[in-house]
Design a protein around this motif. Structure first.
Motif, PDB file in Angstrom:
ATOM      1  N   HIS A   1      94.010 -16.945  24.378  1.00  0.00           N
ATOM      2  CA  HIS A   1      95.252 -17.358  23.736  1.00  0.00           C
ATOM      3  C   HIS A   1      95.133 -17.376  22.215  1.00  0.00           C
ATOM      4  N   ALA A   2      96.264 -17.089  21.569  1.00  0.00           N
ATOM      5  CA  ALA A   2      96.383 -17.160  20.117  1.00  0.00           C
ATOM      6  C   ALA A   2      96.688 -18.602  19.692  1.00  0.00           C
ATOM      7  N   PRO A   3      96.692 -18.904  18.375  1.00  0.00           N
ATOM      8  CA  PRO A   3      96.664 -20.306  17.931  1.00  0.00           C
ATOM      9  C   PRO A   3      97.916 -21.125  18.192  1.00  0.00           C
ATOM     10  N   LYS A   4      99.079 -20.520  18.365  1.00  0.00           N
ATOM     11  CA  LYS A   4     100.284 -21.340  18.496  1.00  0.00           C
ATOM     12  C   LYS A   4     100.412 -21.991  19.873  1.00  0.00           C
TER      13      LYS A   4
ATOM     14  N   TYR B   1      98.975 -24.551  20.922  1.00  0.00           N
ATOM     15  CA  TYR B   1      98.197 -25.427  20.043  1.00  0.00           C
ATOM     16  C   TYR B   1      97.025 -26.111  20.719  1.00  0.00           C
TER      17      TYR B   1
ATOM     18  N   LEU C   1      99.391 -13.374  22.882  1.00  0.00           N
ATOM     19  CA  LEU C   1     100.185 -13.970  21.815  1.00  0.00           C
ATOM     20  C   LEU C   1     101.300 -14.829  22.400  1.00  0.00           C
ATOM     21  N   ASN C   2     101.772 -15.748  21.599  1.00  0.00           N
ATOM     22  CA  ASN C   2     102.912 -16.577  21.985  1.00  0.00           C
ATOM     23  C   ASN C   2     104.178 -15.994  21.355  1.00  0.00           C
TER      24      ASN C   2
ATOM     25  N   ASP D   1     107.395 -16.723  19.859  1.00  0.00           N
ATOM     26  CA  ASP D   1     108.075 -17.888  19.296  1.00  0.00           C
ATOM     27  C   ASP D   1     109.553 -17.896  19.689  1.00  0.00           C
TER      28      ASP D   1
ATOM     29  N   VAL E   1     105.505 -13.516  16.700  1.00  0.00           N
ATOM     30  CA  VAL E   1     104.251 -13.813  17.382  1.00  0.00           C
ATOM     31  C   VAL E   1     103.271 -14.440  16.400  1.00  0.00           C
ATOM     32  N   ASP E   2     102.093 -14.848  16.899  1.00  0.00           N
ATOM     33  CA  ASP E   2     101.207 -15.731  16.149  1.00  0.00           C
ATOM     34  C   ASP E   2     100.678 -15.166  14.835  1.00  0.00           C
ATOM     35  N   TRP E   3     100.140 -13.970  14.869  1.00  0.00           N
ATOM     36  CA  TRP E   3      99.420 -13.469  13.712  1.00  0.00           C
ATOM     37  C   TRP E   3     100.168 -12.321  13.045  1.00  0.00           C
TER      38      TRP E   3
END
Length: 580
Positions: free
Chosen positions: A375-378, A380, A416-417, A419, A424-426
């Motif tokens: 998973h990517a950072p968002k 959390y 990725l999330n 939003d 997406v995150d990055w």
């Protein structure tokens, strides 16, 4: 039947729910949820572990390990029993409704004395919820939809739970002397996402030993009926299982008849009538003379009716009979056609096992390539950082370089999330470094139709997003899919060269077979992934294959049946030819 792991997992999850219902510490409830997931996915049966061995499982501390040991020793978990006693009857029933959490269920009881689904439906109809804090017209609408989902599932159980039962029973009855054939049929053989009951067929000359063995199985809770041709039991999990014994010469006709579906059987019998024939579970007969024409194999029966053999997963009266008559049935993909898995997790985020374990299992499955997509950072709670992701990439590349004669190539990806606005995150420059990107909705499921549609379409249009993960976000019987114009999303996927995932986790099976058929009509291609969080989860692919077959998919439709060269070409996201 289920291993001790599944029983313990269910108890710990229940305890976490009960803690939340009674206003207990949310962090403590979360700890029990994490321990439940870890035990459920642990590769070793916990019944073989002592307290020390249990504590070696991630997220299982001393208190939880002691509770598990006590349950394995006595069959009860006192903490759960005490928590159950503190909850008014019926409140836990309410928590099974999608869109109604434990705190709101307790509030409904305290304020309105609602303790059943029927009472709740009546209260909504009378608009009694609108004056309660945290409720309103939209809440009523969502809860009613959740009640509809719950009632639609009814007494049906998830596909994988039914499959566990059927596999065990088939294995046990196959060992009975005199068994010539044994298999499951019905909706389970058609790989429907939920199953009402399980049909088992045995071919044998003498039925009595099988009926006796069947009723004597250790997980038989009730014998519903006991006869020489049919016996029915209810298991300790509440599932009805029907056993029928028939002559070997009738095996094919019996499997066809009891596999169904009802609509498919009606269509096939109508063709038999037009040929002056009669079809039953014992064979295909001439209507006038009663002479048997075919019965020993399904292929024989279909062929005598002028049809190609129809795979069980297609037998839903959705055009398969016409295609079989015309010789135009698709060459459906099979699990052996899968060359890799493109959506998996490790213990770097919410997976249960380290990278090396996951790769080793992928090798044992014979994959040509394998993607790790943590998973990517968002998201959390996973606390992902660029540094952690780059360190994982370096480790993955190191393992890939040092593999020598081993054939499985390793791909570094990310989940990725998506939003609320479709971002997406990055940023793109960081995403350039990944071999592939899966993007999924993990929050804000209740957006209105237009907003959710734009959100998903924008993700498809991102040049770095290769796959939309679990596209509707549904959890079968627990959470409905998001409200979006899926045809618009499917068209966007086809236009941008973005694959849609068929998530094989049995709680998701997302996309469903109906949506696969719709998406295929738009020219979409698919990724059939396990979304594995443990090595055991990698074996869930069989359920995703079932959904893909029910959606009439071939190897041309599923990108992880392709060669690595062709897959890499698709991952460059050239939408003009869909990667073909």
């Amino acid at each position: 039947m289920a291993r001790s792991n599944e029983e313990v997992e269910a108890l710990l999850r229940e305890y976490a729910d009960l803690l939340l219902i009674t206003g207990g510490d949310a962090f403590r409830a979360r700890a029990y949820e994490k321990a439940a997931r870890a035990i459920g996915g642990h590769p070793v049966d916990v019944a073989r572990l002592d307290a020390k061995g249990l504590r070696e499982i991630p997220n299982v501390g001393k208190s939880i390990a002691d509770k598990v040991v006590e349950f394995l020793r006595t069959g009860t978990m006192p903490a759960v029993e005490e928590a159950r006693a503190a909850i008014p009857a019926g409140v836990r029933e309410l928590t099974a409704i999608p869109a109604l959490g434990p705190k709101k269920a307790m509030l409904l009881y305290e304020e309105l004395r609602i303790s059943s689904v029927d009472q709740l439906a009546q209260a909504i109809e009378e608009h009694k919820l609108r004056d309660l804090k945290g409720f309103g017209p939209k809440s009523e609408e969502n809860i009613l939809h959740g009640i509809g989902l719950l009632r639609a599932v009814g007494n049906r159980i998830p596909l994988h739970d039914a499959m566990d039962v059927a596999d065990d029973i088939v294995a046990a009855l196959s060992e009975v002397p005199g068994c010539q054939r044994c298999a499951y049929a019905g909706s389970l053989r058609r790989m429907k996402e939920t199953v009402g009951d399980v049909d088992i067929l045995v071919a044998a000359e003498d039925s009595a030993p099988f009926m006796d063995a069947f009723t004597g199985l250790p997980y038989t809770a009730e014998v519903i009926a006991h006869g020489l041709k049919k016996t029915s039991i209810r298991t300790t999990k509440g599932l009805q299982v029907d056993l029928r014994v028939l002559p070997l010469d009738s095996w094919g006709a019996g499997m066809l008849y009891f596999t169904g579906s009802k609509a498919h059987n009606i269509r096939v019998r109508a063709i038999a009538v037009r040929h002056g024939l009669k079809l039953s579970e014992y064979g295909l007969f001439e209507a006038k003379s009663g002479k048997k024409i075919a019965s020993r194999s399904e292929e024989d029966v279909y062929a005598r009716l002028g049809m190609d053999w129809i795979p069980p997963t297609l037998r839903e009266d959705r055009g398969e009979v016409k295609a079989a008559l015309e010789g135009s049935l698709p060459a459906l993909l099979h699990e052996s056609d899968l060359r890799g898995d493109l959506h998996t997790h490790t213990d770097l985020t919410d997976g249960l096992e380290p990278l090396e374990n996951m790769i080793a299992k992928a090798e044992r499955r014979g994959y040509a390539y394998y993607a790790v997509t943590d998973h990517a950072p968002k998201l959390y709670m996973q606390q992902m950082t660029e540094e952690k992701m780059l360190a994982q990439r370096e480790r993955l590349r190191e393992l890939d370089r040092g593999r020598g004669h081993r054939d499985t190539r390793l791909l570094h990806g990310v989940e990725l999330n998506i939003d609320a606005d479709g971002e997406v995150d990055w940023p793109g420059d960081f995403l350039e470094g990944f071999d592939m990107c899966v993007a999924s909705v993990h929050s804000q499921f209740g957006q209105d139709r237009d907003t959710m549609t734009r959100r998903l379409v924008r993700a498809c249009e991102n040049p770095h997003v290769n796959i939309i993960g679990h596209p509707t976000t549904r959890l079968i019987g627990k959470r409905p899919g998001v409200d979006a114009d899926l045809d618009e999303v499917f068209a966007a996927c086809a236009r941008t060269g973005t694959a849609l995932e068929i998530n094989a986790h049995p709680d998701r099976l997302d996309l469903s077979d109906e949506n696969i058929l719709r998406a295929k009509s738009h020219g979409v291609v698919f990724a059939l992934d396990s979304d594995a969080h443990s090595t055991r989860d990698l074996d869930h692919m069989r359920y995703g294959v079932g959904m893909a077959q029910r959606g009439w998919l071939t190897t041309d439709d599923v990108i992880n049946t392709w060669s690595l060269t062709r897959l890499r070409r698709f991952l460059r996201k050239k939408p003009t030819d869909g990667g073909r």
